[in-house]
Design an enzyme around this catalytic site. Structure first.
Site, PDB file in Angstrom:
ATOM      1  N   GLU A 500      65.018  69.084  82.025  1.00  0.00           N
ATOM      2  CA  GLU A 500      64.488  68.286  80.897  1.00  0.00           C
ATOM      3  C   GLU A 500      64.194  69.159  79.685  1.00  0.00           C
ATOM      4  O   GLU A 500      63.205  68.947  78.984  1.00  0.00           O
ATOM      5  CB  GLU A 500      63.204  67.537  81.295  1.00  0.00           C
TER       6      GLU A 500
HETATM    7  C1  LIG Z   1      67.535  70.829  90.046  1.00  0.00           C
HETATM    8  C2  LIG Z   1      68.050  70.398  88.703  1.00  0.00           C
HETATM    9  C3  LIG Z   1      68.070  69.054  88.387  1.00  0.00           C
HETATM   10  C4  LIG Z   1      68.639  68.636  87.195  1.00  0.00           C
HETATM   11  N1  LIG Z   1      68.776  67.299  86.945  1.00  0.00           N
HETATM   12  C5  LIG Z   1      69.519  66.907  85.884  1.00  0.00           C
HETATM   13  C6  LIG Z   1      69.869  65.539  85.698  1.00  0.00           C
HETATM   14  O1  LIG Z   1      69.486  64.671  86.483  1.00  0.00           O
HETATM   15  N2  LIG Z   1      70.647  65.209  84.632  1.00  0.00           N
HETATM   16  C7  LIG Z   1      71.105  66.142  83.753  1.00  0.00           C
HETATM   17  O2  LIG Z   1      71.803  65.776  82.821  1.00  0.00           O
HETATM   18  N3  LIG Z   1      70.774  67.441  83.889  1.00  0.00           N
HETATM   19  C8  LIG Z   1      70.014  67.844  84.935  1.00  0.00           C
HETATM   20  N4  LIG Z   1      69.703  69.170  85.098  1.00  0.00           N
HETATM   21  C9  LIG Z   1      70.211  70.122  84.140  1.00  0.00           C
HETATM   22  C10 LIG Z   1      69.137  70.787  83.332  1.00  0.00           C
HETATM   23  O3  LIG Z   1      68.646  69.898  82.370  1.00  0.00           O
HETATM   24  C11 LIG Z   1      69.757  72.064  82.743  1.00  0.00           C
HETATM   25  O4  LIG Z   1      69.881  72.988  83.820  1.00  0.00           O
HETATM   26  C12 LIG Z   1      68.934  72.642  81.625  1.00  0.00           C
HETATM   27  O5  LIG Z   1      68.978  71.814  80.506  1.00  0.00           O
HETATM   28  C13 LIG Z   1      69.422  74.034  81.238  1.00  0.00           C
HETATM   29  O6  LIG Z   1      70.804  74.034  81.041  1.00  0.00           O
HETATM   30  P1  LIG Z   1      71.701  75.167  81.761  1.00  0.00           P
HETATM   31  O7  LIG Z   1      71.401  75.151  83.204  1.00  0.00           O
HETATM   32  O8  LIG Z   1      73.084  74.955  81.324  1.00  0.00           O
HETATM   33  O9  LIG Z   1      71.136  76.528  81.186  1.00  0.00           O
HETATM   34  P2  LIG Z   1      71.468  77.130  79.750  1.00  0.00           P
HETATM   35  O10 LIG Z   1      71.444  76.085  78.713  1.00  0.00           O
HETATM   36  O11 LIG Z   1      72.677  77.984  79.866  1.00  0.00           O
HETATM   37  O12 LIG Z   1      70.197  78.075  79.538  1.00  0.00           O
HETATM   38  C14 LIG Z   1      70.036  79.350  80.168  1.00  0.00           C
HETATM   39  C15 LIG Z   1      68.897  80.097  79.485  1.00  0.00           C
HETATM   40  O13 LIG Z   1      69.216  80.308  78.103  1.00  0.00           O
HETATM   41  C16 LIG Z   1      68.220  79.752  77.262  1.00  0.00           C
HETATM   42  N5  LIG Z   1      68.848  79.166  76.075  1.00  0.00           N
HETATM   43  C17 LIG Z   1      69.931  78.360  76.041  1.00  0.00           C
HETATM   44  N6  LIG Z   1      70.201  78.016  74.769  1.00  0.00           N
HETATM   45  C18 LIG Z   1      69.286  78.592  74.004  1.00  0.00           C
HETATM   46  C19 LIG Z   1      69.015  78.608  72.590  1.00  0.00           C
HETATM   47  N7  LIG Z   1      69.772  77.926  71.731  1.00  0.00           N
HETATM   48  N8  LIG Z   1      67.964  79.322  72.148  1.00  0.00           N
HETATM   49  C20 LIG Z   1      67.168  79.984  73.015  1.00  0.00           C
HETATM   50  N9  LIG Z   1      67.364  80.012  74.334  1.00  0.00           N
HETATM   51  C21 LIG Z   1      68.395  79.325  74.838  1.00  0.00           C
HETATM   52  C22 LIG Z   1      67.512  78.696  78.101  1.00  0.00           C
HETATM   53  O14 LIG Z   1      66.190  78.476  77.658  1.00  0.00           O
HETATM   54  C23 LIG Z   1      67.583  79.311  79.484  1.00  0.00           C
HETATM   55  O15 LIG Z   1      66.510  80.185  79.682  1.00  0.00           O
HETATM   56  C24 LIG Z   1      69.098  69.595  86.264  1.00  0.00           C
HETATM   57  C25 LIG Z   1      69.004  70.953  86.571  1.00  0.00           C
HETATM   58  C26 LIG Z   1      68.505  71.359  87.778  1.00  0.00           C
HETATM   59  C27 LIG Z   1      68.458  72.828  88.098  1.00  0.00           C
END
Ligand SMILES: Cc1cc2nc3c(=O)[nH]c(=O)nc-3n(C[C@H](O)[C@H](O)[C@H](O)COP(=O)(O)OP(=O)(O)OC[C@H]3O[C@@H](n4cnc5c(N)ncnc54)[C@H](O)[C@@H]3O)c2cc1C
Length: 651
Positions: A500
């Site tokens: 989220e």
């Molecule tokens: C168990 C679980 C349940 C989930 N459930 C859902 C769901 O039901 N529906 C859904 O759509 N998604 C879901 N998600 C996805 C979740 O919302 C994403 O994992 C989250 O938004 C982070 O995206 P990412 O994993 O691609 O990490 P990334 O976006 O790659 O982020 C990795 C790191 O980089 C940082 N970062 C990225 N971009 C920036 C920026 N511009 N500036 C500063 N820092 C940055 C982040 O803060 C983080 O620390 C779920 C994830 C998990 C693990």
């Protein structure tokens, strides 16, 4: 108005032989037995006559809801006029009962007995999950705060949030299915067509269908601009979707007749960026005219993600339109556009803002139950003697007598009770906004809620996780074993700073958008509230007045730093340490929330109120001062993180 009280009654006759009120609740009896069976570990006895539940404190909820937030006053508003404080108390009691009887008993089993994937579909092997969800659906609590016209009972969100927290504390995975479904249903009632609402919302509220939110893709999590799932318009007016969605909670399972996915995708003509994203309903099974599932849609689970915690909640990679099923004789997942094209992200944010409060509440509930369990443990674990004790033959004392253990318990108390109060405060803002007849009051509540949402999501996710960390520490070696709950609470809670919107993304939202939004109107509204609390506390003299002065200084320092950051002509540098800003902002908000509780507890005597005063004192002495160095660093526009490159460092 639908009577909720009438609905509360039927659940009681269904109760099994555990109905005997003299029996200990499952967390202290049945689960404790299960925990120690077959294990070499024999920890201290868990029962304690002073603690009625180790999930949440009903006394604290009653204090916050009825003595502090005065939810009884909400019943004077038209929207809530059919309710009384008795209805509210009944809802809380029913939720606690469901939590203890149906959700808590399989907490550890749902962690150990994970869902499985056979290459085609996901199966939940544990019948307890289905039974708990049936009991919950039979109680008809899910839509309790929705509008009467949609089958709800218009219970204040404040009360519903507190009620759901019992279930989140008992089994955050199992209650995750209905809570995601509720967010989905709320979005549809707000932005869906009449036909979409009639087709999908009633079965979701009845527990026959569940709902998901499909935003993330394997390559696009924080940056939804980059999603590639595409939607193609058909002659029939429906769409066909193609693409993959990653991390989808509840994305596949065998718990219900159908799953209603809300999916973000782009139309071929879409403008670039987030303004080109549309929202679609994609059901797992297409439904017939009577609403019953008739044909399998072309959306399939491609695999399960194997998670650190919250393992009872399935999490899948979903493929849309890969041709596994051929609805209407051809490939492509059939989808129905919600609202207008290209407005999907704005609609989804409606769901996400609500979901962010639900995440904050889940983090708080996990922190809270870990806190109660560590207090109980510390009272019953004899170990060591006071430093000044001279007689080595004297019996050991319970560890709760050691100041360092008290420190860890006080820290937990100050985090979890502070977080709980903040979550309920935000929920009450939702109620003010939805029930107000004055535009000014509604706008002010909405502004404040907008400003506080990143804090309400992130602060509990960070500090109630830290509470779980301390709960493990209080348990010593036992805390590091799976025989006790606290390690699982930590693993379950570790998700909350990630999904989220990560901690980092929330901090950018707060500093990059919310504090400056509408020319700082939200910040000014918060300032007026804080000034009011400071005035009330100052009038009490003594300790409340001292803490009020401390809060006043911290707040003004925060405002100065905010002005510096927002006034900077180097936005990249100003936002480089936004995570520190979020932490300092959050601690100061929680400092205010603690002062509010102190004012509400003024002149009240007894152990409960003494506990509140002690936790407030702890927060002001040990926690609030942490914001000073954070704000100094922010004010200096430090360049450390911006300048370092990591290039060649590990070569
Ligand atoms: C168990 C679980 C349940 C989930 N459930 C859902 C769901 O039901 N529906 C859904 O759509 N998604 C879901 N998600 C996805 C979740 O919302 C994403 O994992 C989250 O938004 C982070 O995206 P990412 O994993 O691609 O990490 P990334 O976006 O790659 O982020 C990795 C790191 O980089 C940082 N970062 C990225 N971009 C920036 C920026 N511009 N500036 C500063 N820092 C940055 C982040 O803060 C983080 O620390 C779920 C994830 C998990 C693990």
């Amino acid at each position: 108005m639908v009577s909720l009280v009438g609905r509360l009654v039927p659940i009681a006759p269904d109760l099994d032989s555990d109905d005997d009120p003299t029996k200990p609740p499952p967390t202290q009896g049945r689960r404790a037995v299960a925990r120690h069976n077959g294990s070499a570990i024999a920890g201290p006895a868990r029962c304690n006559a002073n603690v009625t539940s180790t999930l949440l404190s009903r006394r604290d909820l009653d204090f916050l809801l009825f003595e502090w937030l005065r939810v009884d006053q909400l019943t004077k508003r038209q929207r809530f006029a059919d309710h009384t404080t008795d209805t509210f108390a009944d809802v809380l009691t029913l939720s606690e009962d469901l939590a203890e009887r149906y959700f808590a008993p399989h907490y550890k089993r749902s962690d150990a007995d994970e869902p499985t994937f056979d290459g085609h579909a996901v199966t939940l092997n544990l019948p307890d999950i289905k039974e708990a969800l049936k009991a919950f659906a039979d109680a008809e609590l899910l839509g309790m705060s929705m509008d009467e016209k949609h089958g709800g009972a218009q219970v204040p969100v404040t009360v519903a949030t507190a009620a759901f927290m019992w279930l989140q504390a008992a089994n955050v995975s199992t209650i995750g299915y209905p809570l995601l479904t509720l967010a989905n249903a709320n979005l549809l009632t707000e932005f869906g067509s009449a036909e979409q609402i009639t087709t999908f919302v009633p079965p979701m509220l009845a527990g026959r269908f569940t709902g998901t939110m499909c935003l993330s893709e394997p390559h696009a999590g924080s940056s939804l601009t980059d999603i590639t799932t595409r939607a193609e318009l058909q002659d029939s007016g429906t769409y066909r979707l193609f693409g993959s969605k990653m991390w989808i909670s509840g994305g596949d399972h065998d718990l219900t007749e159908n799953i209603v996915h809300l999916v973000l995708a782009k139309l071929p003509c879409a403008p670039a960026g987030t303004k080109g994203i549309s929202l679609f309903i994609v059901p797992k099974f297409l439904v017939g005219a009577d609403g019953a599932p008739v044909e399998r849609n072309d959306v399939v689970a491609a695999g399960l993600n194997h998670k650190m915690g919250q393992r009872g909640m399935t999490n899948v990679l979903l493929n849309f339109g890969e041709g596994t099923f051929l609805p209407g004789g051809r490939e492509g997942a059939v989808g129905y556009l919600v609202g207008e094209p290209h407005h999907g992200l704005a609609y989804m944010f409606h769901m996400m803002n609500e979901a962010r409060l639900v995440i904050g509440a889940a983090a708080t509930a996990l922190g809270y139950t870990g806190y109660l369990k560590s207090v109980e443990y510390a009272r019953n674990r004899p170990q060591g003697r006071p430093i000044s004790a001279k007689d080595p033959a004297a019996p050991p004392v319970p560890i709760i007598e050691h100041p360092d253990v008290k420190r860890m318990l006080l820290a937990q108390k100050s985090y979890v009770e502070g977080a709980l109060a903040l979550i309920l405060y935000c929920a009450r803002l939702t109620d003010i906004a939805s029930s107000s007849e004055s535009t000014e009051e509604r706008d002010s509540a909405t502004l404040l809620l907008d400003l506080l949402t990143p804090v309400a999501k992130s602060w509990p996710s960070q500090w109630c996780l830290e509470a779980n960390n301390l709960a493990i520490q209080v348990h010593g070696g036992y805390g590091y074993t799976r025989e006790y709950d606290v390690e699982q609470h930590y693993r379950d809670n570790r998700l909350n700073p990630i999904h989220e919107g990560t901690h980092g993304i929330q901090s950018l939202d707060l500093l990059g958008r919310k504090v400056g939004q509408h020319d700082g109107a939200g910040l000014r509204a918060l300032e007026a509230l804080i000034a009011n609390t400071i005035g009330e506390a100052a009038a009490l003299d003594g300790e409340p007045a001292q803490l009020a002065a401390q809060l006043g200084s911290a707040w003004h320092r925060l405002l100065d730093v905010t002005t510096t950051l927002l006034g900077s002509d180097q936005p990249d540098l100003a936002l480089a340490n936004s995570a520190l800003y979020l932490e300092a902002f959050g601690h100061i908000v929680i400092g205010w929330i603690w002062l509010e509780q102190l004012v509400a507890a003024a002149d009240r005597t007894g152990g409960f109120y003494d506990g509140k005063r002690c936790a407030a004192r702890y927060f002001y002495r040990y926690e609030l001062p942490k914001t000073g160095p954070q704000l100094d660093l922010l004010n200096s526009m430090d360049t450390t993180t911006v300048e370092c490159s990591f290039d060649g460092w590990e070569a």
